[in-house]
Each structure stands twice: as structure tokens, then as C-alpha cells.
Design a protein around this motif. Sequence first.
Motif, PDB file in Angstrom:
ATOM      1  N   GLN A   1       0.853  -1.184   0.000  1.00  0.00           N
ATOM      2  CA  GLN A   1       0.000   0.000   0.000  1.00  0.00           C
ATOM      3  C   GLN A   1       0.898   1.247   0.000  1.00  0.00           C
ATOM      4  N   GLY A   2       1.160   1.815  -1.173  1.00  0.00           N
ATOM      5  CA  GLY A   2       2.075   2.950  -1.300  1.00  0.00           C
ATOM      6  C   GLY A   2       1.364   4.295  -1.266  1.00  0.00           C
ATOM      7  N   THR A   3       2.147   5.356  -1.369  1.00  0.00           N
ATOM      8  CA  THR A   3       1.602   6.716  -1.289  1.00  0.00           C
ATOM      9  C   THR A   3       0.655   7.012  -2.448  1.00  0.00           C
ATOM     10  N   THR A   4       0.996   6.518  -3.636  1.00  0.00           N
ATOM     11  CA  THR A   4       0.147   6.841  -4.781  1.00  0.00           C
ATOM     12  C   THR A   4      -0.693   5.670  -5.265  1.00  0.00           C
TER      13      THR A   4
ATOM     14  N   THR B   1       2.862  -4.538   3.462  1.00  0.00           N
ATOM     15  CA  THR B   1       3.812  -3.431   3.536  1.00  0.00           C
ATOM     16  C   THR B   1       3.103  -2.153   3.123  1.00  0.00           C
ATOM     17  N   ASN B   2       3.609  -1.010   3.576  1.00  0.00           N
ATOM     18  CA  ASN B   2       2.792   0.196   3.502  1.00  0.00           C
ATOM     19  C   ASN B   2       3.609   1.467   3.528  1.00  0.00           C
ATOM     20  N   GLN B   3       2.970   2.554   2.968  1.00  0.00           N
ATOM     21  CA  GLN B   3       3.485   3.902   3.201  1.00  0.00           C
ATOM     22  C   GLN B   3       3.511   4.083   4.725  1.00  0.00           C
ATOM     23  N   ARG B   4       4.590   4.664   5.224  1.00  0.00           N
ATOM     24  CA  ARG B   4       4.727   4.765   6.676  1.00  0.00           C
ATOM     25  C   ARG B   4       4.246   6.140   7.173  1.00  0.00           C
ATOM     26  N   GLU B   5       4.122   6.282   8.459  1.00  0.00           N
ATOM     27  CA  GLU B   5       3.815   7.548   9.175  1.00  0.00           C
ATOM     28  C   GLU B   5       2.393   8.078   8.987  1.00  0.00           C
ATOM     29  N   THR B   6       1.773   7.787   7.852  1.00  0.00           N
ATOM     30  CA  THR B   6       0.412   8.274   7.576  1.00  0.00           C
ATOM     31  C   THR B   6      -0.537   7.731   8.642  1.00  0.00           C
TER      32      THR B   6
ATOM     33  N   VAL C   1      -1.400  12.333   5.560  1.00  0.00           N
ATOM     34  CA  VAL C   1      -0.305  11.637   4.880  1.00  0.00           C
ATOM     35  C   VAL C   1       1.048  12.131   5.392  1.00  0.00           C
ATOM     36  N   TRP C   2       2.040  11.264   5.327  1.00  0.00           N
ATOM     37  CA  TRP C   2       3.379  11.579   5.832  1.00  0.00           C
ATOM     38  C   TRP C   2       3.909  12.895   5.301  1.00  0.00           C
ATOM     39  N   GLN C   3       3.585  13.242   4.018  1.00  0.00           N
ATOM     40  CA  GLN C   3       4.133  14.469   3.416  1.00  0.00           C
ATOM     41  C   GLN C   3       3.487  15.744   3.963  1.00  0.00           C
TER      42      GLN C   3
ATOM     43  N   THR D   1       7.572  17.525  10.775  1.00  0.00           N
ATOM     44  CA  THR D   1       6.170  17.303  10.403  1.00  0.00           C
ATOM     45  C   THR D   1       5.928  15.887   9.872  1.00  0.00           C
ATOM     46  N   TYR D   2       7.000  15.227   9.438  1.00  0.00           N
ATOM     47  CA  TYR D   2       6.948  13.926   8.766  1.00  0.00           C
ATOM     48  C   TYR D   2       6.259  12.839   9.604  1.00  0.00           C
ATOM     49  N   PHE D   3       6.433  12.874  10.910  1.00  0.00           N
ATOM     50  CA  PHE D   3       6.128  11.704  11.731  1.00  0.00           C
ATOM     51  C   PHE D   3       4.712  11.737  12.317  1.00  0.00           C
TER      52      PHE D   3
ATOM     53  N   GLY E   1       7.135  -1.736   7.206  1.00  0.00           N
ATOM     54  CA  GLY E   1       7.097  -0.456   6.501  1.00  0.00           C
ATOM     55  C   GLY E   1       7.747  -0.599   5.126  1.00  0.00           C
ATOM     56  N   ASP E   2       7.279   0.180   4.142  1.00  0.00           N
ATOM     57  CA  ASP E   2       7.713  -0.115   2.766  1.00  0.00           C
ATOM     58  C   ASP E   2       9.204   0.084   2.515  1.00  0.00           C
ATOM     59  N   GLN E   3       9.821   1.049   3.180  1.00  0.00           N
ATOM     60  CA  GLN E   3      11.254   1.248   2.913  1.00  0.00           C
ATOM     61  C   GLN E   3      12.094   0.159   3.566  1.00  0.00           C
ATOM     62  N   GLN E   4      11.656  -0.312   4.714  1.00  0.00           N
ATOM     63  CA  GLN E   4      12.328  -1.456   5.330  1.00  0.00           C
ATOM     64  C   GLN E   4      12.090  -2.707   4.487  1.00  0.00           C
TER      65      GLN E   4
ATOM     66  N   GLY F   1      10.795   6.400  -5.394  1.00  0.00           N
ATOM     67  CA  GLY F   1       9.363   6.385  -5.695  1.00  0.00           C
ATOM     68  C   GLY F   1       8.841   7.803  -5.548  1.00  0.00           C
ATOM     69  N   THR F   2       7.741   7.970  -4.811  1.00  0.00           N
ATOM     70  CA  THR F   2       7.215   9.307  -4.529  1.00  0.00           C
ATOM     71  C   THR F   2       8.300  10.153  -3.880  1.00  0.00           C
ATOM     72  N   GLY F   3       8.940   9.578  -2.855  1.00  0.00           N
ATOM     73  CA  GLY F   3      10.127  10.184  -2.248  1.00  0.00           C
ATOM     74  C   GLY F   3      11.317   9.299  -2.584  1.00  0.00           C
ATOM     75  N   ALA F   4      12.464   9.595  -1.975  1.00  0.00           N
ATOM     76  CA  ALA F   4      13.637   8.718  -2.151  1.00  0.00           C
ATOM     77  C   ALA F   4      14.151   8.376  -0.755  1.00  0.00           C
ATOM     78  N   PHE F   5      14.426   7.105  -0.543  1.00  0.00           N
ATOM     79  CA  PHE F   5      14.764   6.652   0.801  1.00  0.00           C
ATOM     80  C   PHE F   5      15.986   5.753   0.743  1.00  0.00           C
ATOM     81  N   LEU F   6      17.083   6.270   1.304  1.00  0.00           N
ATOM     82  CA  LEU F   6      18.341   5.514   1.357  1.00  0.00           C
ATOM     83  C   LEU F   6      18.442   4.886   2.744  1.00  0.00           C
TER      84      LEU F   6
HETATM   85  O1  G3P Z   1       4.810   4.743  -0.400  1.00  0.00           O
HETATM   86  P1  G3P Z   1       6.144   5.268  -0.806  1.00  0.00           P
HETATM   87  O2  G3P Z   1       6.942   4.323  -1.631  1.00  0.00           O
HETATM   88  O3  G3P Z   1       6.022   6.629  -1.376  1.00  0.00           O
HETATM   89  O4  G3P Z   1       7.001   5.422   0.557  1.00  0.00           O
HETATM   90  C1  G3P Z   1       6.632   6.373   1.481  1.00  0.00           C
HETATM   91  C2  G3P Z   1       7.423   6.225   2.750  1.00  0.00           C
HETATM   92  O5  G3P Z   1       7.097   5.054   3.447  1.00  0.00           O
HETATM   93  C3  G3P Z   1       7.235   7.418   3.639  1.00  0.00           C
HETATM   94  O6  G3P Z   1       8.009   7.300   4.783  1.00  0.00           O
END
Ligand code: G3P
Length: 527
Positions: free
Chosen positions: A11-14, A80-85, A102-104, A134-136, A244-247, A266-271
Amino acid sequence: MSESYVAAIDQGTTSTRCLVFDHHGRLVALAQQQHTQHFPRPGWVEHDAAEIWRIVQRLLPEALRNGGLDASQIVSLGLTNQRETVVVWDRLTGEPVTPAIVWQDTRTGPLLPRIAAEMDATSIHERTGLPLATYFTGPKLRWLLESDEDLRRRAEAGELLLGTMDTWLLWNLTGGVRGGVHSTDVTNASRTMLMNLQTLQWDPELLAVMRVPRAALPQIRPTLGDHGTTTDPVAGIPVRAVIGDQQASLFGQTAFESGEAKCTFGTGAFLLLNTGTQPVASSHGLVTTVAHQIEGEPTVYALEGSVAIAGALVEWCRESLGLIRSPAEIETLATSVDDNGGCFVVPAFAGLYAPHWESRAQGIVAGLTAYITKGHIARAVLEAVALQTQEVLAAMNSDAGLALRSVAVDGGMTSNNLLMQTVADLLDVPVVRPMMAETVALGAAYAAGLAAGYWSDQQVLRRQWHRAAEWSPAMEPARRAEMLERWSRAIELSVAWGRPRARTTDADLAVPPAGLAAAHGRRVEDG
Ligand SMILES: O=P(O)(O)OC[C@H](O)CO
Ligand SMILES: Nc1ncnc2c1ncn2[C@@H]1O[C@H](COP(=O)(O)OP(=O)(O)O)[C@@H](O)[C@H]1O
């Protein structure tokens, strides 16, 4: 006996995807759908959690149908999912009572100084591994419960349930109002700013600061373990991983060892860098987070460089500017010119995340002259993604005391060759992409499959990682140094632009009024 498989819901952001994998980690079925993005005010981003659940209800049976599979062939499901939302819903009706924030979303910006006055940012960082931003989730919950007295009363009376997107979906998948499991996993909980990174439990003092009633929160469980069994939309599938999706993509890239890293575009970039069984505190603006936890084993941690806006900038070029008709067109447009013509775009739509954590920064386009064309802007857009990634890589090398020798990448933007070459050029390391691009879903499936004994151990999964493409750095060092220098000046401008003028009054910083409906805002329809 018919063959068995592992499924994943991503379940992603978009968009939301349901995927089914076989024993070799090969994709055998897929169903995908976008959901509506709501932008009711500048800086606000909302989702409709009920719409997202309806999409999952449709996609899971559709994926099974597409693969010609029966639910009984799925031995395990990973979520797995967009996190923080954050999602808030009624325990009895099962309906969300507010839009999902939403996290953003940056609406909590004015609230942060008030939170810091009650618990200083350093203490919050030490407890949670997270900068006050604001992210969390925690500040979002406080904003929600403060903006509506009735909501606060109902949460305290035990009438409402709170959670991140994983919790909402798991509760619905496992029975909803008829006894759904109300839990989260430790990776998702580590993003809430409510969990203590040492105890891996909700922190009573943080709950007090964020005004969150403990009884409304889910139980925190290991990532790999028993998360219940589905009853809806198909019954009888054991859920054996929530992550969580980035993990999940770190897991899907099989970065199981300390020192291994990946970057998802993706929507964001996560290293994310696996730091082993000890959390590493960042002094360079990174997030300390849980990578995964296997029931009965030591917890694995990660350092994360979170960049809020990557693909979202390309989407903005398409949706809001009409510069391109499809995401892929940004590459065509950018290759119509040789360089950026002196133009830089800082996409601080959600403030700036790592390593700056400047919630008030605003986006800018710098270096405009009459010479600049659409092509230069397109190039600056792709460079902005790479330059932000370079900043988090530099921070990571400083924090972890290492020099990453290559970066494994994944996500929707990695189909863009020019972007991947620019990333290799600016990070000055080779960039490698695996055959299986859906690493988020694959990671959730791997976690669920390991937990169910479908795969025996992590080494088996490692052998399933195959390189599909590699980009090597080819930029002149002097050119690279010049790009980084100009980028840091553009970042300074973006931060300065978002700072309140000296005469700003307290009233300017007040919490925005209640009123959560997307009445006058902008909507981007699904599809
Ligand atoms: O759903 P994504 O791929 O945009 O990832 C979003 C992140 O989990 C936000 O922390
Ligand atoms: N060829 C491309 N060039 C640039 N950006 C792209 C390309 N293809 C997809 N994208 C961007 O990638 C993002 C989608 O990637 P995905 O990994 O599905 O994201 P998420 O999981 O965050 O929803 C979108 O923002 C889209 O604009």
C-alpha cells in the motif's frame, strides 16, 4: 498437490499493489490501482482510508484471478505500507472518522515549537531516533486530537482506534468490527515518534506530549511473526509479516548484513543502511529506525536518509504544470538539452527532510534566464532527485564512518536511465538495479515466506538477487564539485525563503483552524 505461493500487499503513497511470488521469488500475479490524493490547503496532503481499503478488497481477489490461483495456495501474506500516515477510525462502525493525514503533510509545522517546549527536540531524538519534524505520526495525532474536542473525547473514551496504514488494513483484513487484529509492527511503530527505540514499546512520556491515549493504540509486534489470518476479502490466508515499505525494500534487496544499503526512488527517495543489531545515533541529520525484527531474534536497525520529494516532483510537472504527459517523458525532455543551463529546482514541497529537517523551507527554481527552456527545467528536476540523494549518502558515510562502494536501487523512477546515470555521477559510486524491480512487495513476501517456513533462510533469498543494470560514475570531478556547490546555495535560498520575516507574530504561527474536509482543496483523481 497444487503449487504454493506467497502474496504481498504493497500500500504505497500513490497506489496499491497486490502481488504473488513463487518459490524462486518470481512474480506470478499482479493487480494495481491508484487512489485519490487530496490537497485541501497548501502543505496539506490527505488520503481516504476507506477508499484504500476498498481498493485492497478489490485487488487481492483480482491478483489471485490474474494468476489463476486459489486462496488456499497462498501459504503466507506480507503487508507493507506507506509509513507515518495516520488513520483514525470508529471501533464499532469500522469507518474512518477523519481523512488520513499523509506523511508528506506539513500542517503540524506550527505545532512543533509547542511540542519542543514540552519535551526538547534532543530528548525526542534520543528516545525515538527521529528529528522533530512534520513527517512523523505523533505530531499529526496531536494536531487531530487538538483540532476537534469531540474526537479527543471519543479517543479517550475508547470509542476510536488509531494506527498507521498497516494497522488499518490489518484490522480490516482480519475481521474489522468482528474482532480484527489491532496491531502494528515494530518498523512502522519506529516511525510514529511514540515508540521508544530502546524498549521498542510505546513511550508513556511521548504519549503524554502527543496527547495520545494508550488504549487507542495498537499492540507492537515483531515484523516477522503471527499477525492473524485474513477473513476479508478472501478468508484463511495467514498474515506472517507486516513491514514499513522502505524497510521492506531493504529486505527485498536482501541487504541483511550490516553495511548493506539500498535507495528506493518512488514518490520520495529513501536511502537505508543496515547497521546490524545496534541502533546508530545520527549526528548528520539521518533517522535511526528499525530495519526488521524476527520473533525471538535480536532486532536489526537501520540508518535512513529520507527525501520527501522525488517522483512527486515528476508528478507535479505532469499534473500541475502540464510539462509532460507521462513520467517517462521527463527523460525525453531532459535529454533534449546538454545540461541544466544554470537552472536548479529545490522541491521543498514538504519542507526539507534529511539531512536538513527544515519544515518551513519552500520550493524554489533558481538560475532562471531567458535562455532556460522546458528541457533545462526537466533536467534540473532529475538533478534535484540525484542531488538530494547525494546529500543523504554523504551524511550516511559520515555517520556510519564508511564509504559506501555501490548503491542498490529500486522503485518506479529507476526506469529512467538519465536519472540513474546522474545519480551515479553525483554520488560518485556505481548504481545497480536488480531484475526484480518490485522490491518493496518482494521484501514483504520474503519476510512473510521466511516467517512461514516457505523459504528456509536468508541465504536462499540472497541467491535469488540478480543484477539487471548498472550505471558507473562518469562525471568530471570539477563539474561534480561545481554542481554540489551550486546546489548547497540553492538549498540555502529555499530555507531562507520559508523563514518567517522578522515581524511575524505569534498569530501567524497558530494552529490552523479545525475543518478537515477537502472542501475547497485540489483533488487529483485516481486512475
Ligand atoms: O509509499 P512510498 O513508496 O512513497 O514510501 C513512502 C514512505 O514510506 C514514507 O516514509
Ligand atoms: N520514467 C520515469 N522517470 C521519472 N519518474 C518516473 C518514471 N516512471 C515513474 N516515475 C515516478 O515514480 C513514481 C512512482 O514510483 P513508485 O515506486 O510506484 O512510487 P510509490 O511506491 O511511492 O507510489 C511516480 O512519482 C512517478 O512519477
